[in-house]
Design a protein around this motif. Sequence first.
Motif, short mmCIF file in Angstrom:
data_model
loop_
_atom_site.label_atom_id
_atom_site.label_comp_id
_atom_site.label_asym_id
_atom_site.label_seq_id
_atom_site.Cartn_x
_atom_site.Cartn_y
_atom_site.Cartn_z
N MET A 79 33.95 42.68 21.52
CA MET A 79 35.39 42.66 21.21
C MET A 79 36.23 42.34 22.46
SD MET A 79 35.79 43.07 17.98
CE MET A 79 34.22 42.41 17.46
N GLN A 80 35.80 42.85 23.62
CA GLN A 80 36.51 42.53 24.87
C GLN A 80 36.39 41.04 25.17
OE1 GLN A 80 34.66 45.40 27.47
NE2 GLN A 80 36.32 46.87 27.22
N GLN A 81 35.20 40.49 24.97
CA GLN A 81 34.99 39.06 25.21
C GLN A 81 35.86 38.21 24.28
OE1 GLN A 81 33.39 39.48 28.28
NE2 GLN A 81 32.69 37.47 27.71
N ALA A 82 36.13 38.75 23.08
CA ALA A 82 36.96 38.03 22.11
C ALA A 82 38.45 38.21 22.40
CB ALA A 82 36.63 38.51 20.70
N GLY A 83 38.76 39.00 23.45
CA GLY A 83 40.15 39.14 23.88
C GLY A 83 40.89 40.35 23.34
N THR A 91 27.09 38.39 15.46
CA THR A 91 28.23 38.69 16.32
C THR A 91 29.38 37.71 16.06
OG1 THR A 91 27.23 37.39 18.09
CG2 THR A 91 26.89 39.77 18.14
N ARG A 92 29.05 36.46 15.84
CA ARG A 92 30.07 35.44 15.58
C ARG A 92 30.82 35.77 14.28
NH1 ARG A 92 32.76 33.08 18.59
NH2 ARG A 92 34.47 33.37 17.20
N GLN A 93 30.05 36.13 13.26
CA GLN A 93 30.64 36.47 11.97
C GLN A 93 31.57 37.68 12.09
OE1 GLN A 93 27.85 38.07 9.15
NE2 GLN A 93 29.11 37.58 7.39
N LEU A 94 31.14 38.67 12.87
CA LEU A 94 31.95 39.87 13.05
C LEU A 94 33.25 39.54 13.77
CD1 LEU A 94 32.33 42.89 12.72
CD2 LEU A 94 31.07 43.21 14.84
N VAL A 95 33.18 38.78 14.85
CA VAL A 95 34.39 38.40 15.59
C VAL A 95 35.33 37.62 14.68
CG1 VAL A 95 35.28 36.97 17.47
CG2 VAL A 95 33.34 38.48 17.88
#
Length: 129
Positions: free
Chosen positions: A21-25, A108-112
């Motif tokens: 989540m941090q990587q996704a901003g 992980t992609r789907q979750l983000v």
Amino acid sequence: MAKVLVVDDEPNIVLSLEFLMQQAGFEVKTAEEGETALELVASFQPDLLLLDISLPGISGFEVLETLREQDEFKRLPIIMLTAHGREVEKEKGLALGADDYITKPFSTRQLVDKVTALIQEKDNNNQGA
């Protein structure tokens, strides 16, 4: 910056979700039990909650029910996380007011993508209100 609260009792999952989540901003806080999650929702005011069903103390379902009973959190986007892909649990979570449901292990992609979409939807609804 949108805020995400990650609630899971498995430290490895908490760490990986926090990093993801941090990587996704997103700004991220974590909790490992239901009572702490409820306290953090009130103080941190997250834009979205990633909530495991199996928690020590009060379950994810109970956290979900408690939040949905409070006016200020009725519209908080909540994604249920579970190791159990049983349809009955999914139906219960959605019936109690969850916005989505993800079974572990998850993409992980789907979750983000789901988190981003739900936060954008919430923001759009707030602007229209």
